[in-house]
Design an enzyme around this catalytic site. Structure first.
Site, short mmCIF file in Angstrom:
data_model
loop_
_atom_site.label_atom_id
_atom_site.label_comp_id
_atom_site.label_asym_id
_atom_site.label_seq_id
_atom_site.Cartn_x
_atom_site.Cartn_y
_atom_site.Cartn_z
CG HIS A 188 -1.76 20.13 -2.77
ND1 HIS A 188 -0.93 20.47 -1.75
CD2 HIS A 188 -3.01 20.11 -2.27
CE1 HIS A 188 -1.65 20.67 -0.67
NE2 HIS A 188 -2.91 20.44 -0.95
CD GLU A 428 1.78 -9.36 -0.76
OE1 GLU A 428 1.62 -8.75 -1.81
OE2 GLU A 428 2.11 -8.81 0.31
CB CYS A 499 -6.05 -5.09 -1.87
SG CYS A 499 -4.64 -5.97 -1.19
C1 PEP Z 1 -0.32 -7.11 -4.50
O1 PEP Z 1 0.78 -7.68 -4.46
O2 PEP Z 1 -1.31 -7.53 -5.13
C2 PEP Z 1 -0.50 -5.84 -3.77
C3 PEP Z 1 -1.68 -5.27 -3.66
O3 PEP Z 1 0.63 -5.26 -3.27
P1 PEP Z 1 1.65 -4.37 -4.14
O4 PEP Z 1 1.08 -4.20 -5.52
O5 PEP Z 1 1.77 -3.09 -3.39
O6 PEP Z 1 2.86 -5.20 -4.09
MG MG Z 2 2.30 -7.06 -3.05
#
Ligand code: PEP
Ligand code: MG
Length: 567
Positions: A188, A428, A499
């Site tokens: 929190h 990825e 992402c």
């Molecule tokens: C990534 O691999 O770029 C990703 C966003 O996943 P993580 O960092 O959770 O492996």
């Molecule tokens: Mg990843």
């Protein structure tokens, strides 16, 4: 100078004198000859007293952090005045128990009851009861709880732990940062620190060794602490703090603005989250959506696999809070460096190349199905996009989609309402980037996970310092893969986002615009500066120079290309 390390939970640099929060001794001394009616009166006086204190704290919190964040104190006031709670305590007092002991006993029963509940929201109420009980107890004992609103000089707060009620009273003008002995990224306190944008490091085991008045330099991005830093380091940190404060103020104007380039192209600027609580920070910066909900944190924060019901409540809460803005939920991604204590996986020679993410879900279908059912049931509460991690081949994608469809049909035949949702994959693994034009036929979107895509493309462990020179987001090998993914997506009429950490890098923005990405998902704290930078860039002009970008031979050339278009 001494160096300490903790868990970085809220970005920013702070340098100031340590202020140790002195906790009053709330131990209870037993009294003889209890007079129940007098004890009852003492209890009611304490409640009245605590109510005045809490109302004052709530009003202060509203003025500091706004109505929504201050809601926790309305919840505290409800607990404080709960008739069942009062009746149970009075019942104890009637048995000749002193008020303090009656309070402690009944509060513990309520805390135990709430902490065992299935629903995450109800479990969190246990913390509220604990907080309120401390306050009533302090009133009964005539002790004063620390009042951080009285701090009137710049300090870094040091405490064993900060309760949410204390955290929400922190005045940013004076409390430049805080350090706690316990806590984690999703506690929190950590979440409130991010919402208030106060730099914070938690889980510092040696925090007790920091003396009141000692100079502390805290880096909320790395979790590093320097105790009694050099004059030079202090001056540098103070300069960074001044720039930081000015910049934050300036960026507020972008909270309500649309995420558009100078030539009017809309780019979705979304945020990465790991819990329901992280959504508050996302809303505060006016992000366009959630581009990555790393659901593995739900599993990592539990002591057993979360049930369908628990997951349903959490996904529903996120979707509702986001109020129809897109929410990309990634299915379980463990293995590699992410472990679950209660699910021991077989030891592998190369865990990052082993059975992680979707591979694990496909091999343990019942666990995958539990998550998919929770997601499908939650889909009617907002704008859901389900994303599979680490897809490497069409076969894996089809297998995952077939399970999803089967569960969809099963729920529908049970008469359970299912909303609209999209299905996409993370890109990825290099094979998925190479096959993007094929995979694009069977999904609604792509999201590029550069953190893994870079390590797999260069065969360089993302954690290995020795080969980190190969871990290069700006390398033409990565740039070409991104281009291929974006253009394959567009050829098939689907959207492509990113992402991985690269999405929030300042210098990467013109590159990613030129390559045609439609969405960028990053930490909430990077949204406003990205939105500001976006407003200065012209997408059409950048795309006219994409051939030059794709012809670069080295990361340096790509960076030079980006710097030249920023100027
Ligand atoms: C990534 O691999 O770029 C990703 C966003 O996943 P993580 O960092 O959770 O492996
Ligand atoms: Mg990843």
């Amino acid at each position: 100078m001494r160096q300490l390390q903790g868990i970085a939970v809220s970005e920013g640099v702070a340098v100031a004198k340590a202020y140790r929060l002195a906790e009053p001794d709330l131990s209870i001394t037993e009294r003889e000859g209890i007079e129940p009616s007098a004890e009852k009166q003492r209890f009611h006086d304490a409640i009245a007293n605590a109510k005045v204190q809490l109302e004052k704290i709530r009003d202060y919190a509203i003025s500091m952090v706004g109505e929504e964040e201050a809601e926790i104190f309305s919840a505290h006031l409800l607990v404080l005045q709960d008739p069942d709670f009062h009746a149970a305590i009075e019942g104890e007092i009637a048995q000749n128990t002193q008020a303090e002991k009656a309070l402690q006993k009944i509060a513990q029963q309520f805390i135990d009851l709430f902490s065992q509940m299935d629903n995450e929201y109800m479990r969190q109420r246990a913390a509220d009861i604990e907080d309120v009980t401390r306050r009533i107890l302090a009133c009964l004992l005539g002790k004063i709880l620390p009042d951080v609103s009285q701090i009137d000089e710049e300090v870094v707060l040091i405490a064993y732990d900060l309760s949410p009620s204390v955290t929400a009273q922190l005045n940013k003008q004076y409390v430049k940062g805080f350090i706690t002995t316990i806590g984690g990224r999703t506690s929190h306190t950590a979440i409130l620190a991010r919402t208030l944008q106060i730099p914070a490091v938690v889980g510092v085991k040696e925090a007790e060794t920091i003396a009141h008045g000692e100079m502390v330099l805290l880096d909320g991005a790395s979790g590093q602490l320097s105790i009694n830093p050099s004059e030079e380091a202090q001056r540098e940190a103070k300069e960074r703090m001044a720039v930081q404060a000015e910049r934050e103020k300036q960026l507020q104007q972008f909270v309500e603005k649309e995420s558009v380039t100078a030539d009017g192209a809309h780019i979705e600027l979304a945020a990465n989250i790991g819990s329901v609580q992280d959504v508050d920070a996302v809303l505060k910066v006016g992000a366009d959506g959630v581009g990555l909900f790393r659901t593995e944190f739900l599993y990592m924060d539990s002591t057993a696999l979360p049930t369908e019901e628990q997951q349903f409540e959490l996904y529903k809460a996120v979707l509702e809070k986001m109020n129809n803005k897109p929410v990309v939920v990634r299915t379980l991604d463990i293995g590699g460096d992410k472990h679950l204590e209660y699910w021991q996986l077989p030891k592998e020679e190369n865990p990052f190349l082993g059975q992680r993410a979707i591979r694990l879900s496909l091999a343990n279908e019942e666990i995958f199905v539990t998550q998919l059912r929770a997601l499908l049931r939650a889909s009617q509460y907002g704008n859901l996009k389900i994303m599979f991690p680490m897809i490497a081949t069409m076969q894996e994608l089809r297998q995952a989609k077939a399970i999803l469809q089967r569960e969809h049909d099963a729920l529908a035949s049970e008469g359970i309402a299912i909303g609209k949702y999209e299905v996409g994959i993370m890109i990825e693994v290099p094979s998925a980037a190479i096959l993007a034009d094929v995979l694009a036929r069977e999904v609604d979107f792509f999201s590029i996970g550069t953190n893994d895509l870079i390590q797999y493309t260069f065969a360089s462990d993302r954690m290995n310092e020795a080969t980190s020179y190969l871990y290069e987001p700006f390398h033409p090998a990565i740039i070409r893969l991104i281009e291929q993914v974006a253009s394959s997506a567009h050829k098939h009429g689907i959207w492509a986002g990113m992402c991985g950490e690269m999405a929030g890098e300042e210098l990467a923005l013109p590159v990613l615009l030129a390559l045609g990405l439609d969405e960028l998902s990053m930490s909430a704290s990077a949204i406003l500066r990205t939105r500001e930078n976006l407003s200065k860039l012209n997408k059409k002009v950048l795309q006219q120079q994409v051939d030059k970008l794709l012809a670069c031979e080295s990361a340096e050339q790509v960076k030079d290309w980006a710097k030249q278009v920023y100027n």
